[in-house]
Every structure is written in C-alpha cells, then in structure tokens.
Write an enzyme that holds these catalytic residues in place. Structure first.
Site, PDB file in Angstrom:
ATOM      1  N   GLU A 122       1.856  -0.421  -5.027  1.00 13.96           N
ATOM      2  CA  GLU A 122       0.933   0.649  -5.365  1.00 13.96           C
ATOM      3  C   GLU A 122       1.833   1.873  -5.549  1.00 13.96           C
ATOM      4  O   GLU A 122       2.279   2.467  -4.562  1.00 13.96           O
ATOM      5  CB  GLU A 122      -0.087   0.886  -4.254  1.00 13.96           C
ATOM      6  CG  GLU A 122      -1.094   1.966  -4.624  1.00 13.96           C
ATOM      7  CD  GLU A 122      -2.096   2.259  -3.507  1.00 13.96           C
ATOM      8  OE1 GLU A 122      -3.255   2.590  -3.829  1.00 13.96           O
ATOM      9  OE2 GLU A 122      -1.715   2.168  -2.321  1.00 13.96           O
ATOM     10  N   ASP A 182       0.841  -1.191   0.000  1.00 17.02           N
ATOM     11  CA  ASP A 182       0.000   0.000   0.000  1.00 17.02           C
ATOM     12  C   ASP A 182       0.881   1.248   0.000  1.00 17.02           C
ATOM     13  O   ASP A 182       1.845   1.347   0.766  1.00 17.02           O
ATOM     14  CB  ASP A 182      -0.889  -0.032   1.241  1.00 17.02           C
ATOM     15  CG  ASP A 182      -1.813   1.163   1.335  1.00 17.02           C
ATOM     16  OD1 ASP A 182      -2.675   1.313   0.455  1.00 17.02           O
ATOM     17  OD2 ASP A 182      -1.657   1.948   2.299  1.00 17.02           O
TER      18      ASP A 182
END
Length: 681
Positions: free
Chosen positions: A382, A346
C-alpha cells in the site's frame, strides 16, 4: 544439577530437551523475568540470567508445550529520555506464536499520561492481560510446500480481498460453530464460492493477533478489520473454533492447506507499520515496556513523544535492528511454517522511512529483496502513509495498490471531464507510472474498491457516507468518494435507478477485470454486498460488515464469473507487456481508436467532452477483442475497427439489450456502458 546453557537466538521461546530456551531483546532493561501461569493463574517467575549483546536469555526447566506465559522487564522509568520500564506490568513476548485471551482495559494498569507520576503502588496487571502460549509446531502438511512451488503467475493472478469472520459468519452450509473461523473459511462451501468465481489468490484482512481499543469498547463497538496488531507471529485467537491454547495455529495451517489443495493462494494483509500500543496515552502491552526506543520511532527533540506517520499514535522504528529483525523474522515464519504465499503491507511507505524520509533503498526493502525466503513470494505495497504518496515508487520486484487506477476509473465512469487519456493509461497497466522505471504493468494491483471505503454496491447507490453507527457523528471516513447514487440516495424501488446502478457496477467490474495489471476484487462486490453507505466499517463487527448470503445479486455474480472466465482463457486480456513496452515481443498488441475508428490526434486526449474510446487487444494466434467504452450521458455510434480474425461477435456488455449480428461495421453503445467484442482465431 546445573541448568543447560541457553542461547540468545532464536528470539522468543523454543522448546528444547527438558524445558524452554527463552531469549528477549532489550538494550535498556536491568532485569528480564519469564513468568509462567497455571490454570489457577498462579505465577512462577524465572529471571533470565544471561545477556549476549542486548539479548537476555535463559533456560526454564520443566516447561513445555501448552505453557502460558508473559514477560516482566525491570529498568528505569524515564519517558523524557524514551524509556518506559515497569516490572509491575506483564508484557507479551513479541515472538509469541500464540496468544490466549484478551485484555481488560484499565488506565491504572496499562497506560500512563506522560504528565502524571508513574503509579508504582504494587498493583499488578497479570490478571487482566492475555497470555502467550508455547505451541506444538509440528503439522502434517502432506505434499504442501511453501512458496514458490504453488505460486500463481502474476498475469493469471486475481486477488480477492476478504475477511475470515465476515465472509463465513452467515455462510449457509457452514456449521454454526465454524462460522467466523479459520475452519469455516476452509469449509467446502467457502472454497466452492472462490472456485466458481474464478479468483486465484485470497487476501485476508489482518489475522495477526490484535486487541480491542478502549475507545471502541466504551461505545459498545469492536475492532473488526484488525489493524491493531500486538502479535506479529500469532494467528488471531478469536478466529479459532477449536480453542486459543495453540489450537489457533493448527487451525490456521489446516485452512491454508485446504485452500492450497483447491488451487488458491493465501496472501496476508500485514500491519508492521504500527502496533496497538498507540502513543504515550496508549496501553503498555509489549514493546513499550521491553525497549521503547528500539521498537518505536521517537521524536528526537522530545523523546516522550512518538513519531507517527500512520495516524495511530506510533510508527515502528524500522531503522533499528531490533524492530527490523522482528518484522523479517515474522515474515519468514509465515512463509516457512504457515505456508502463506504473499503479503500486502499496510501503509508500506512507513516501512521505507529510515531517518523519517521514505527511501527506495531503505533497509527494509533491501532485506526483503535479498532474502531467499521472501524474494519468491508476492509482495504488495500500500504505497502511501499519512505523510507521503509513493505509487510507482517501490522496487521492480514489488507490486503496488494502484490508487490512481481506483480514482481515475471512478472519475471516468462518473462522466468527469478530460479523463480519456488518463483512463487509457489505467486500462493499459498505467505505463505513465511504471514504464519510466522499466517496471511491468503487472506491478499494478488495480482496484475499484477495497475494505476501506464504499463497497461497489454503495459506490453506485450513495452520494454521501452514512457512518452514524460508528459513533463519531458521521465525521469519520472519507468524504470525497467519487461516488454517484444514480438518482436516489440508498435503496429504492425505482426500476430506472436500479437499472442504472446495475450498469454502473458492471462497468466498474469489467474495467477492473479487463485492464492490464493484477485485478483485486473486494469480497462481496461480485454479489452486490452493501454496508448501507458506511464507508469506514472498521468498528462494525456486525451485520453491517458480515456478508449477507441471503441477498446475493445473482445477475451480478454471473456477470463477474463470466468476465473472470474470459480473462483467464484469453491471453489478449491479460498481457504482461504490450508491444510498445520495454522488452516486449510482438505477441501482445493494443490499438487505441476514437469512436469513429480514427487514430487519436493531438488534443483529442485532453478534449473535455471526449467520453469514448476503443481498445483493440490482440495476442498472436489467439482470440482478439475490441473493448468499447462510453461514459457519456447519451448513446454513441462507434465505427467498429476491422476484426483481426474474422467477424466480431458480442462477448459482454453492461447493456442487456446490446446486439451484434453479422459483419458489423457500426454499433451504438448506449449511455454509460461498455461493450466487449470478440474475434475468434
């Protein structure tokens, strides 16, 4: 009798003969206490007497598996210089392998406004805090071994992003007591869906221990996604059906073992960029009270403020050995002891920031690539945070969520102008992004939707977000979704609108699954899962987020299965390289044609009215395919290219009335639809 000598490594709690070895990092502490609790919550404190470097360590006699514990750290309270010690606060061990219970928010116990004096009134936080648990690390893995032995090749990988609880909470056939749990996720009914669908790799939304935010509790809501981590080694305890005194670890391992036995990989969505402690107004649960400046990046000119590129209040200080070591230890643990096969990071750009700027040669990236445990596993970034966008900027060994694929394909199928050339790049694996650095198209994890945003059904049924249930007056969530409701906002009985929506969903799924790269399917998109237009359901641990297995769109599900089956059995539909790419041989080729079967000329790609393209995809000795895309509002007659292996036949179409007969030379592809032709070898 003299207590056995303790060791400064490994960090955390290790079961040894006669007790526990405890090791805790803190550069700024003056004392560290190990605090154990019995079932009546009576606390026993043991000071860690030794310090090696900045690691405090000691031996705790008589304690063992099942012991519940926390840490207390004494030292200065000096926020202006980045130090926040308070011995009255029980803290979680950053290396705890299991955590029992949740916490009850109390500003007096957990947080201090930097503009108020510290309350040292003797009030203690232990009763309101969760406790760490010493676990039994033994598990019968049988023949299961850690990656790379069970790795699925990237060209065959199809990622399915889903949620442990949401997927199983209402799944028929799973016993009620197992629904929403690791055991429920390992149930044959869950595994059957994955196997029949044909996906290979299950990407789980965060399963590291997380906590509930006070702001959500006040609204009667709960954190559902789990991006509020506080324990980087501990499986989230609420997903355990068997208890939270260490049973969650065993249950998670059993889930991984069952998925592996079914031929499925397990990829974890991990949140190492920030923690649940937030900024100076957030709770003190662990890292702040241990060594605030070692674990968090602080603003140099204002050490009582947190440098934040995550939008959550803090960012991990990955330039510091303590924080970086914690991340690396955690990653290795989940591979070696929990047998997971990869990670999706993330806001990974935050992890590459050394002195505040993102760097391809950051310590974090260098360490992951040289680590013999981590180098073989799937690493997916990401590639952005709130301060930077790095699609294409990660090392060749990494894959990336390709946000450009998502945005450009959405624009193309919505009929946007001048998207033809860009869409061609996306379908071919984004060579404009990856070829300059000689990276494979398989570095591109393609997606149309993800947990954050509209589901596929909602992308084609809503022009606007509908987030009122989130309690923020519909101000949260992305406003520019590149969505189109096809003629009505939300559910409708209009058959024309519903037919257009079905076509649109098939267009998106086919583009995703027939493009070069690694497709990632948002769980539930294959069966028409809706969140009622909510595009930010992070706080909806409710029917809004849980899969509704009574409302499965079987036509869409059957279509998705067929596209996946075609991709997996046909090398031409999943090339690692095309002929034009660096290092490629001649076995994979692609030819791009206009709808009149002519080569594209200068200016064609930028023609604002161009809405059609043909891809002829071939692999030496195998079936060839022609993919015809038409995003125009009218039907278009395509001149069909010559078939490489014989006559074309219809493989798939989003138009249920599409027909192909005999030696076809022209074919009308209706408005906003695709057709896939097959030439058998």
């Amino acid at each position: 009798m003299t207590a056995p000598a303790s060791l400064p490594y490994p960090l955390g709690v290790t079961v040894v003969d006669g007790g526990l070895n405890v090791a805790v990092y803190s550069e700024t502490a003056t004392e560290v206490l190990f605090c154990s609790f019995d079932d009546q919550e009576q606390e026993t404190r043991t000071a860690l007497p030794s310090r090696t470097g900045y690691v405090w360590h000691g031996f705790v006699e008589g304690a063992g598996v099942g012991t519940r514990y926390g840490l207390r750290v004494d030292g200065p309270w000096d926020p202006e210089h980045g130090v926040r010690h308070n011995v009255h606060k029980l803290l979680l061990d950053p290396h705890a392998l299991a955590i029992s219970g949740d916490y009850e928010w109390d500003q007096r116990l957990f947080g201090h406004d930097m503009n108020e004096p510290l309350r040292m009134d003797g009030t203690d936080s232990a009763g309101a805090m969760p406790k760490c648990v010493v676990v039994d690390r033994d598990f019968d893995w049988g023949d299961d071994r850690p990656t790379p032995y069970n790795r699925v090749p990237m060209d065959r990988t199809i990622v399915y992003e889903t949620h442990v609880k949401g997927f199983t909470k209402r799944l028929p056939g799973v016993p009620e007591e197992l629904q929403g749990t690791y055991a429920g996720f390992a149930h044959p009914k869950a595994i059957e869906h994955f196997q029949r669908l044909g996906v290979t790799s299950i990407e789980l939304l965060p399963v590291h221990q997380f906590v509930q935010e006070n702001t959500l509790k006040d609204k009667g809501l709960r954190n559902y996604w789990g991006y509020n981590t506080i324990g980087f080694f501990a499986p989230h305890n609420e997903y355990s059906s068997s208890g939270d005194r260490g049973q969650q670890v065993t249950e998670f391992k059993a889930m991984v073992k069952a998925l592996h036995e079914a031929g499925l990989e397990v990829i974890l969505d991990v949140v190492y960029n920030h923690t649940a402690e937030g900024n100076h107004m957030g709770p003190m649960l662990s890292f702040k009270g241990l060594d605030n400046g070692a674990y968090y990046r602080l603003v140099e000119e204002q050490r009582d403020a947190y440098f934040d590129t995550t939008g959550t209040g803090n960012s991990l200080n990955v330039s510091h050995p303590a924080a970086l070591g914690l991340i690396m230890d955690s990653l290795r643990y989940w591979v070696t002891e929990m047998h997971v096969d990869g990670f999706r990071f993330d806001l990974a750009t935050t992890l590459t920031r050394q002195g505040g700027d993102a760097s391809l040669h950051s310590a974090f990236l260098d360490m992951t690539l040289q680590d013999p445990v981590l180098a073989p596993v799937k690493l997916i970034a990401e590639p952005w945070d709130i301060a930077g966008y790095q699609v294409g900027g990660f090392p060749a060994e990494w894959s990336e969520w390709n946000g450009k694929f998502r945005d450009d394909v959405r624009d193309f199928w919505s009929g946007a102008d001048s998207l033809l050339g860009t869409t061609a790049q996306r379908v071919l694996g984004s060579p404009d992004v990856y070829q300059p650095s000689r990276r494979s198209p398989l570095c591109s994890v393609n997606m149309i939707t993800a947990h954050d945003g509209f589901t596929l059904a909602d992308l084609t049924a809503y022009n606007r977000k509908h987030n009122d249930a989130n309690g923020e007056d519909n101000q949260d969530g992305e406003s520019d979704n590149k969505s189109f409701n096809n003629g009505a906002e939300g559910p409708t009985d209009d058959p024309t609108v519903n037919e257009r929506r079905m076509r649109a969903r098939k267009n998106f799924l086919a583009t995703l699954l027939l493009s070069t790269g690694v497709p990632m399917l948002l769980g539930g998109d294959e069966m028409g899962r809706t969140q009622g237009g909510n595009n930010n359901a992070y706080c909806q641990d409710t029917e809004i987020s849980w899969y509704d297995w009574d409302a499965v769109d079987h036509e869409l599900l059957d279509f998705t299965r067929e596209v996946i089956r075609l991709r997996q059995e046909s090398p031409a539909l999943r090339p690692a390289w095309y002929r034009e790419a660096p290092g490629a041989g001649a076995e994979d080729t692609v030819v791009l044609k206009r709808s009149d079967d002519e080569e594209f000329a200068e200016g064609d790609w930028d023609n604002p009215d161009a809405r059609t393209i043909t891809f002829v995809l071939a692999h030496e000795g195998e079936d060839a395919f022609a993919l015809l895309l038409n995003s125009a509002e009218n039907g278009v007659e395509f001149t069909v290219p010559a078939a490489p292996n014989g006559e074309w036949e219809l493989a798939l179409s989003s138009d249920p009335e599409q027909r192909v007969a005999g030696a076809v030379t022209t074919l009308i592809v209706r408005d906003s639809s695709f057709t896939l032709l097959r030439s058998r070898a």
